[in-house]
Design a protein around this motif. Structure first.
Motif, PDB file in Angstrom:
ATOM      1  N   SER A  20       0.831  -1.205   0.000  1.00  0.00           N
ATOM      2  CA  SER A  20       0.000   0.000   0.000  1.00  0.00           C
ATOM      3  C   SER A  20       0.860   1.248   0.000  1.00  0.00           C
ATOM      4  N   ARG A  21       0.282   2.344  -0.456  1.00  0.00           N
ATOM      5  CA  ARG A  21       0.972   3.633  -0.452  1.00  0.00           C
ATOM      6  C   ARG A  21       1.470   3.966   0.950  1.00  0.00           C
ATOM      7  N   GLY A  22       2.728   4.378   1.042  1.00  0.00           N
ATOM      8  CA  GLY A  22       3.302   4.792   2.311  1.00  0.00           C
ATOM      9  C   GLY A  22       3.745   3.656   3.213  1.00  0.00           C
ATOM     10  N   LYS A  23       3.638   2.414   2.770  1.00  0.00           N
ATOM     11  CA  LYS A  23       4.025   1.257   3.586  1.00  0.00           C
ATOM     12  C   LYS A  23       5.277   0.610   3.007  1.00  0.00           C
ATOM     13  N   ASP A  24       6.037  -0.053   3.882  1.00  0.00           N
ATOM     14  CA  ASP A  24       7.228  -0.795   3.456  1.00  0.00           C
ATOM     15  C   ASP A  24       6.958  -2.294   3.407  1.00  0.00           C
ATOM     16  N   VAL A  25       5.927  -2.726   4.131  1.00  0.00           N
ATOM     17  CA  VAL A  25       5.612  -4.140   4.273  1.00  0.00           C
ATOM     18  C   VAL A  25       4.598  -4.551   3.203  1.00  0.00           C
ATOM     19  N   TYR A  26       4.721  -5.790   2.731  1.00  0.00           N
ATOM     20  CA  TYR A  26       3.761  -6.338   1.771  1.00  0.00           C
ATOM     21  C   TYR A  26       2.666  -7.085   2.520  1.00  0.00           C
ATOM     22  N   TYR A  27       1.466  -7.037   1.944  1.00  0.00           N
ATOM     23  CA  TYR A  27       0.299  -7.702   2.512  1.00  0.00           C
ATOM     24  C   TYR A  27      -0.395  -8.502   1.425  1.00  0.00           C
ATOM     25  N   LEU A  28      -1.042  -9.594   1.816  1.00  0.00           N
ATOM     26  CA  LEU A  28      -1.860 -10.332   0.867  1.00  0.00           C
ATOM     27  C   LEU A  28      -3.086  -9.482   0.527  1.00  0.00           C
ATOM     28  N   PRO A  29      -3.565  -9.549  -0.702  1.00  0.00           N
ATOM     29  CA  PRO A  29      -4.745  -8.763  -1.069  1.00  0.00           C
ATOM     30  C   PRO A  29      -5.940  -9.132  -0.198  1.00  0.00           C
ATOM     31  N   GLY A  30      -6.724  -8.126   0.161  1.00  0.00           N
ATOM     32  CA  GLY A  30      -7.910  -8.342   0.977  1.00  0.00           C
ATOM     33  C   GLY A  30      -8.119  -7.185   1.926  1.00  0.00           C
ATOM     34  N   GLY A  31      -8.935  -7.392   2.943  1.00  0.00           N
ATOM     35  CA  GLY A  31      -9.179  -6.329   3.897  1.00  0.00           C
ATOM     36  C   GLY A  31     -10.319  -6.652   4.839  1.00  0.00           C
ATOM     37  N   LYS A  32     -10.829  -5.611   5.475  1.00  0.00           N
ATOM     38  CA  LYS A  32     -11.873  -5.742   6.496  1.00  0.00           C
ATOM     39  C   LYS A  32     -13.257  -5.761   5.866  1.00  0.00           C
ATOM     40  N   VAL A  47     -10.711  -7.289  -3.447  1.00  0.00           N
ATOM     41  CA  VAL A  47      -9.830  -7.617  -4.570  1.00  0.00           C
ATOM     42  C   VAL A  47     -10.116  -6.693  -5.752  1.00  0.00           C
ATOM     43  N   ARG A  48     -11.385  -6.403  -5.993  1.00  0.00           N
ATOM     44  CA  ARG A  48     -11.719  -5.469  -7.072  1.00  0.00           C
ATOM     45  C   ARG A  48     -11.146  -4.086  -6.778  1.00  0.00           C
ATOM     46  N   GLU A  49     -11.275  -3.616  -5.534  1.00  0.00           N
ATOM     47  CA  GLU A  49     -10.764  -2.297  -5.147  1.00  0.00           C
ATOM     48  C   GLU A  49      -9.244  -2.216  -5.257  1.00  0.00           C
ATOM     49  N   GLU A  50      -8.545  -3.279  -4.857  1.00  0.00           N
ATOM     50  CA  GLU A  50      -7.084  -3.251  -4.818  1.00  0.00           C
ATOM     51  C   GLU A  50      -6.427  -3.629  -6.138  1.00  0.00           C
ATOM     52  N   LEU A  92      -4.763  -8.126 -13.723  1.00  0.00           N
ATOM     53  CA  LEU A  92      -4.260  -7.627 -12.445  1.00  0.00           C
ATOM     54  C   LEU A  92      -3.567  -6.280 -12.642  1.00  0.00           C
ATOM     55  N   ALA A  93      -3.972  -5.300 -11.856  1.00  0.00           N
ATOM     56  CA  ALA A  93      -3.348  -3.976 -11.895  1.00  0.00           C
ATOM     57  C   ALA A  93      -3.526  -3.320 -10.531  1.00  0.00           C
ATOM     58  N   ALA A  94      -2.515  -2.584 -10.104  1.00  0.00           N
ATOM     59  CA  ALA A  94      -2.598  -1.872  -8.826  1.00  0.00           C
ATOM     60  C   ALA A  94      -3.610  -0.737  -8.927  1.00  0.00           C
ATOM     61  N   SER A  95      -4.469  -0.626  -7.920  1.00  0.00           N
ATOM     62  CA  SER A  95      -5.442   0.464  -7.871  1.00  0.00           C
ATOM     63  C   SER A  95      -4.799   1.700  -7.258  1.00  0.00           C
ATOM     64  N   SER A  96      -5.610   2.695  -7.033  1.00  0.00           N
ATOM     65  CA  SER A  96      -5.093   3.948  -6.475  1.00  0.00           C
ATOM     66  C   SER A  96      -4.542   3.791  -5.062  1.00  0.00           C
ATOM     67  N   GLU A  97      -5.011   2.801  -4.301  1.00  0.00           N
ATOM     68  CA  GLU A  97      -4.519   2.628  -2.934  1.00  0.00           C
ATOM     69  C   GLU A  97      -3.298   1.714  -2.849  1.00  0.00           C
ATOM     70  N   ILE A  98      -2.955   1.067  -3.948  1.00  0.00           N
ATOM     71  CA  ILE A  98      -1.839   0.124  -3.984  1.00  0.00           C
ATOM     72  C   ILE A  98      -0.694   0.712  -4.799  1.00  0.00           C
TER      73      ILE A  98
END
Length: 130
Positions: A20-32, A47-50, A92-98
């Motif tokens: 994600s923007r501003g982060k150094d760590v990688y995360y699996l796609p998904g969320g709350k 997944v659609r958002e990211e 697959l493409a990075a969205s605005s938050e990724i």
């Protein structure tokens, strides 16, 4: 407890991860989850958002639940990651938050969140992550 949903997408022994923007760590796609959402609805939306692709509902399969200390949170705050595999349509493409998509292997374990490390260990032991 932070309750999250994650997509495990593996190809040729590597797993799709996001930064994600501003982060150094990688995360699996998904969320709350949002209020009233099922696990499947959350997976599809996140997944659609990211990643700008559409998860195929009929292909969603449970892949495990993992818990660990939440990154950047006070001691004792745990994240529970309920994981699923699924097929998708689209590109697959990075969205605005990724900021970045990356295909990570087990050697990249130190680049991911604490709960993702447990998932990497599990997938490596199962022979799915090289």
């Amino acid at each position: 407890m932070i309750d999250k949903i994650a997509w495990l997408h593996l190809v040729d022994g590597r797993i799709l991860s996001t930064r994600s923007r501003g982060k150094d760590v990688y995360y699996l796609p998904g969320g709350k989850r949002e209020a009233g959402e099922t696990d499947a609805q959350t997976l599809v939306r996140e997944v659609r958002e990211e990643l700008t692709v559409t998860i195929e509902l009929s292909s969603i399969e449970p892949a495990g639940v993992f818990e660990a200390q939440a990154d950047g949170k006070a001691a004792g705050i745990v994240v529970r990651m309920t994981c699923f595999t699924a097929e998708y349509t689209g590109t697959l493409a990075a969205s605005s938050e990724i900021d970045e998509l990356a295909w990570l292997g087990y050697a990249d374990r130190d680049r991911v969140s604490a709960v993702d490390k447990l998932i990497f260990d599990h997938l490596h032991e199962a022979g799915q992550l090289s």
